[in-house]
Motif scaffolding. Structure first.
Motif, short mmCIF file in Angstrom:
data_model
loop_
_atom_site.label_atom_id
_atom_site.label_comp_id
_atom_site.label_asym_id
_atom_site.label_seq_id
_atom_site.Cartn_x
_atom_site.Cartn_y
_atom_site.Cartn_z
N LEU A 1 17.51 5.20 3.98
CA LEU A 1 15.95 4.98 4.39
C LEU A 1 16.15 5.08 6.00
O LEU A 1 16.91 4.22 6.49
N PRO A 2 15.50 5.87 6.66
CA PRO A 2 15.64 5.96 8.29
C PRO A 2 14.61 4.70 8.70
O PRO A 2 14.59 4.50 9.86
N THR A 3 13.79 4.26 8.02
CA THR A 3 12.97 3.18 8.13
C THR A 3 12.08 2.63 6.91
O THR A 3 11.82 3.30 5.89
N ALA A 4 11.82 1.42 6.84
CA ALA A 4 11.48 1.00 5.74
C ALA A 4 9.85 1.36 5.13
O ALA A 4 9.67 1.35 4.02
N GLU A 5 9.32 2.22 6.39
CA GLU A 5 8.01 2.67 6.01
C GLU A 5 8.37 3.62 4.79
O GLU A 5 7.30 3.88 3.87
N THR A 6 9.18 4.46 4.86
CA THR A 6 9.40 5.46 3.92
C THR A 6 9.60 4.96 2.56
O THR A 6 8.99 5.76 1.40
N ALA A 7 10.16 3.60 2.28
CA ALA A 7 9.92 3.11 0.80
C ALA A 7 8.60 2.59 0.69
O ALA A 7 7.81 2.57 -0.57
N LEU A 8 7.87 1.76 1.71
CA LEU A 8 6.70 0.97 1.35
C LEU A 8 5.60 1.79 1.03
O LEU A 8 4.57 1.45 0.13
N VAL A 9 5.44 3.17 1.67
CA VAL A 9 4.37 4.04 1.28
C VAL A 9 4.36 4.60 0.22
O VAL A 9 3.58 5.27 -0.10
N ASN A 10 5.64 4.50 -0.39
CA ASN A 10 5.76 5.07 -1.99
C ASN A 10 5.57 4.15 -3.02
O ASN A 10 5.78 4.20 -4.09
N LEU A 11 5.06 2.62 -2.76
CA LEU A 11 5.01 1.60 -3.71
C LEU A 11 4.18 2.13 -4.48
O LEU A 11 4.02 1.74 -5.83
N HIS A 12 3.08 2.61 -4.14
CA HIS A 12 1.91 2.99 -5.09
C HIS A 12 1.54 4.38 -5.45
O HIS A 12 0.50 4.79 -5.69
N ARG A 13 2.68 5.17 -5.09
CA ARG A 13 2.58 6.57 -5.48
C ARG A 13 2.07 6.83 -6.78
O ARG A 13 2.67 6.18 -7.83
N ASP A 14 1.31 7.70 -7.20
CA ASP A 14 0.69 8.02 -8.23
C ASP A 14 0.01 7.00 -9.05
O ASP A 14 -0.20 6.85 -10.26
N GLU A 15 -0.60 5.89 -8.16
CA GLU A 15 -1.41 4.92 -8.76
C GLU A 15 -2.99 4.68 -8.26
O GLU A 15 -3.24 5.43 -7.26
#
Length: 428
Positions: free
Chosen positions: A232-246
């Motif tokens: 990950l280049p920044t934690a944003e990349t992970a956090l904005v995917n927490l609710h993917r397809d929800e």
């Protein structure tokens, strides 16, 4: 991703907005419109063939029940089935082409964002005065070495250029800064997340980093399978995917998250002399804030996050400024960005320690993240992020702005409970 309806209804507006970024994508917009027209025509053809197929299929049991010969109808059904399959393949090809074109468009900057590149960034306001010294001040590299806080030589020895080792009071200050940031965010109601550091392709796609910027991250190939991940280049990349397809509930918004992670950047490692030390590196620590908000609450969430990032720098007692970035200096996925920039005395310039950005619904469309309102209608959420904060420029600012004539550094008051010391003295 931009709403296709907006492109369809206001193509000139979309073209003008992209030009604010110093990008001319008029041809791409025109091609998207042409492909969109072709896609709708192909969709109509598929639906028409399916309707005809359904109508013919209903005739077969009637013919058989009446004792008739259904061979002609069955042959027609077989021909229609082939035509539907061919039409679907064509439609799939058109959809893929449109998707590729759509992904090449950046987010549209907000209307009040200044056009142009970084030379058009606007300093909005400042905090405190620049520190003035009655002695010859040192740069952070010499200070950190003389104080035994950073070991640059051994860092380069074990990891190459753009790497360093925190040691002694440097390691303790780094840990103190991170603890201070996290505690401040927790007291403001943010949920702490410790995400994986190796992410799948979809994470970069949703964040807007892929496919355009796939070469700017570190990729990891599993030697025993075809699985491939990136650091990950920044934690944003992970956090904005927490609710993917929800589908979220409006009453649960905004959702506020923080994450502590190292950040891994391939594009780092400038050879400019003023960026030596910790100013630019391949790995650095950061606490990241992300919010999921409604469109109506999006602007308030943005101001809150800017204020939070500012407050952290203020409590550290550092001189800084806030700059409103021009469209061309905003990242690909963001509609607006404010940078919080600390003063580095030895460099005579400000360096960004937090970028607070609003992606509007650009990332949510890529990740299919929606919420249901009180009337049961679905809407895309807005996603926002801000560093809270990156430490690799905070520490240089602390040691340079707080240095004393005897070569010591005064520890900011808010860090003293974590470090148990008021002043860091030079090593003997």
């Amino acid at each position: 991703m931009i709403d296709i309806k907006l492109i369809r209804e206001k193509p000139d507006y979309v073209k003008a907005a992209i030009k604010k970024r110093q990008m001319d994508l008029d041809g791409v917009v025109d091609e998207i419109l042409a492909v969109d027209k072709e896609r709708r025509e192909a969709t109509g053809k598929v639906e028409s063939k399916k309707a005809e197929q359904n109508a013919v299929s209903k005739e077969i049991p009637k013919i058989k029940k009446a004792g008739g010969d259904a061979s002609e109808v069955l042959a027609k059904m077989k021909a229609l089935s082939g035509e539907v399959k061919e039409a679907n393949a064509k439609l799939s090809e058109i959809n893929d082409k449109q998707r590729t074109l759509m992904l090449s468009l950046p987010n549209l900057p907000d209307e009040d964002v200044q056009p142009g590149g970084k030379e058009q960034n606007i300093p909005d306001h400042y905090f405190k005065e620049k520190p003035v010294f009655n002695f010859e001040p040192k740069n952070h590299v010499d200070l950190c070495e003389s104080l035994g806080m950073i070991d640059y030589q051994r860092g380069a020895k074990i990891a190459g250029s753009g790497a360093w080792i925190y040691r002694g009071w440097g390691a303790r200050m780094e840990w103190a800064i991170l603890n201070f940031f996290i505690n401040e965010h927790l007291s403001d109601g943010y949920e702490l997340i410790l995400p994986p550091h190796m992410l799948n392709y979809e994470c970069g796609y949703v964040a807007g980093q892929f496919p355009k910027f796939t070469d700017e991250v570190y990729w990891i190939q599993n030697p025993t399978s075809s699985e491939k991940k990136f650091m990950l280049p920044t934690a944003e990349t992970a956090l904005v995917n927490l609710h993917r397809d929800e589908i979220l509930s409006e009453k649960d918004l905004p959702r506020k998250y923080i994450a502590y992670t190292p950040c891994y950047r391939r594009e780092a490692g400038s050879y400019r002399s003023e960026e030596r030390g910790m100013i630019r590196g391949h790995q650095f620590n950061k606490v990241e804030m992300v919010q999921y908000a409604t469109p109506e609450g999006s602007d308030a969430a943005f101001q809150e996050m800017v204020g939070k990032a500012e407050r952290l720098v203020q409590e550290l007692g550092l001189h800084y400024r806030v700059s409103r970035l021009a469209a061309g200096d905003c990242s690909f996925s963001m509609a607006r960005t404010y940078d919080i920039e600390v003063w580095i005395p030895s460099m005579g310039i400000y360096k960004e320690v937090s970028s607070a950005s609003n992606a509007r619904d650009y990332q949510a469309r890529r990740g299919n993240v929606k919420y249901r309102d009180a009337n049961r209608k679905l809407h895309f959420v807005h996603t926002l992020n801000a560093s809270g904060l990156a430490t690799s420029r905070i520490m240089p600012a602390i040691v340079e702005q707080n240095q004393n004539a005897d070569g010591s550094v005064t520890v900011p008051e808010v860090l003293r409970p974590y470090m148990g010391i008021d002043v860091i003295q030079p090593e003997k």
